[in-house]
Design an enzyme around this catalytic site. Structure first.
Site, PDB file in Angstrom:
ATOM      1  N   ASP A   1      43.047  47.920  42.345  1.00  0.00           N
ATOM      2  CA  ASP A   1      42.734  49.136  43.097  1.00  0.00           C
ATOM      3  C   ASP A   1      41.685  49.965  42.361  1.00  0.00           C
ATOM      4  OD1 ASP A   1      42.896  50.902  45.149  1.00  0.00           O
ATOM      5  OD2 ASP A   1      44.870  51.693  44.645  1.00  0.00           O
TER       6      ASP A   1
ATOM      7  N   HIS B   1      33.210  46.162  44.854  1.00  0.00           N
ATOM      8  CA  HIS B   1      33.944  44.901  44.819  1.00  0.00           C
ATOM      9  C   HIS B   1      33.171  43.801  44.102  1.00  0.00           C
ATOM     10  CE1 HIS B   1      36.859  46.682  47.559  1.00  0.00           C
ATOM     11  NE2 HIS B   1      35.868  47.038  48.336  1.00  0.00           N
TER      12      HIS B   1
ATOM     13  N   LEU C   1      46.309  27.012  34.699  1.00  0.00           N
ATOM     14  CA  LEU C   1      46.662  28.332  35.245  1.00  0.00           C
ATOM     15  C   LEU C   1      46.738  28.201  36.755  1.00  0.00           C
ATOM     16  CD1 LEU C   1      47.022  31.466  34.961  1.00  0.00           C
ATOM     17  CD2 LEU C   1      44.537  31.638  35.267  1.00  0.00           C
TER      18      LEU C   1
END
Length: 253
Positions: free
Chosen positions: A26, A42, A136
């Site tokens: 956020d 972004h 991962l």
């Protein structure tokens, strides 16, 4: 039956490093506004995702789940939603090779039916290309909502086991949840100063440790990440027990 233990039925094993970290990224818009940039920082945020993936690989985190776009984010300005979709496409086109080199498996969860066919195809291709990687497990939640997740799981269970209606258990439902392939998050990080769950992994975060920071996502560097890990390491994870019980030696009976 799920492949991972449930924190409400069993006591998960303790670990110094969280095995699964969930993040709400956020503060992109506020970061851009402070710099008199068009709303949405972004692009910078995508760079931070790369850094976070590397940090998780280095620290031995097995699962990283990022909330990229919620089912409620369609309410945002059209130009911002369009930018997010373009970034998603660009990231899938450019980042999969890097993920492959580092042994990262990518999954995308959520109701993908609302996305453009090209984006849906890129998601499928990225998931297939990284399907055998194990270093991962990176999961992107897109057009995802925790309530949607529980409802779609319940609907699928109703179709699969209608004879058990009225007798379903947690174990019956869990395999149909979007995150059935992963352990429950140990640590939930939210940047940007807000202190909400925002409809993210509602079922899965029953006993997750929360870490809120005012740092905006594009400024959430490795130092900030290490602060979150350090905070987690100070927590006493009791899972319903008392502090005194944690000090008792394990039973060998």
């Amino acid at each position: 039956m799920g492949i991972f233990s449930s924190s409400t039925r069993e006591i998960p094993p303790a670990s110094e490093v969280p095995g699964h970290i969930a993040v709400i990224m956020d503060g992109n818009g506020r970061w851009a506004k402070k710099r008199f940039l068009p709303r949405g920082g972004h692009v910078k945020g995508v760079e931070l995702v790369r850094e976070l993936v590397r940090a998780c690989l280095e620290r031995g985190v097995g699962y990283l789940t990022l909330f990229a776009f919620s089912s409620e984010n369609w309410r945002r300005p059209l130009e911002e939603v369009s930018l997010l979709m373009q970034l998603f496409v660009k990231a899938l086109e450019q980042e999969v090779e890097r993920l492959q080199r580092h042994g990262v498996r990518l999954r995308v969860i959520g109701d993908l039916s609302r996305f453009e066919p090209r984006l849906q195809a890129l998601i499928r291709q990225a998931e297939e290309a990284t399907a055998t990687n194990t270093a991962l497990h990176l999961t992107i939640a897109a057009n995802y909502g925790g309530r949607w997740d529980i409802l779609q799981a319940a609907n699928r269970l109703a179709v699969a086991e209608p004879e058990k209606i009225g007798q379903w258990t947690e174990a019956d439902l869990e395999p149909y949840l979007s995150m059935a392939f992963a352990p429950e998050p140990d640590l939930y990080i939210r940047t940007g100063g807000e202190m909400r769950v925002s409809n993210f992994l509602l079922w899965q975060m029953a006993y997750t440790e929360f870490y809120f920071t005012p740092t905006l996502w594009p400024e959430f560097d490795r130092v900030e990440f290490d602060r979150a890990i350090a905070s987690y390491q100070q927590r006493e994870r009791r899972f319903g027990r008392t502090s005194e019980q944690l000090k008792e030696p394990p039973s060998h009976a």
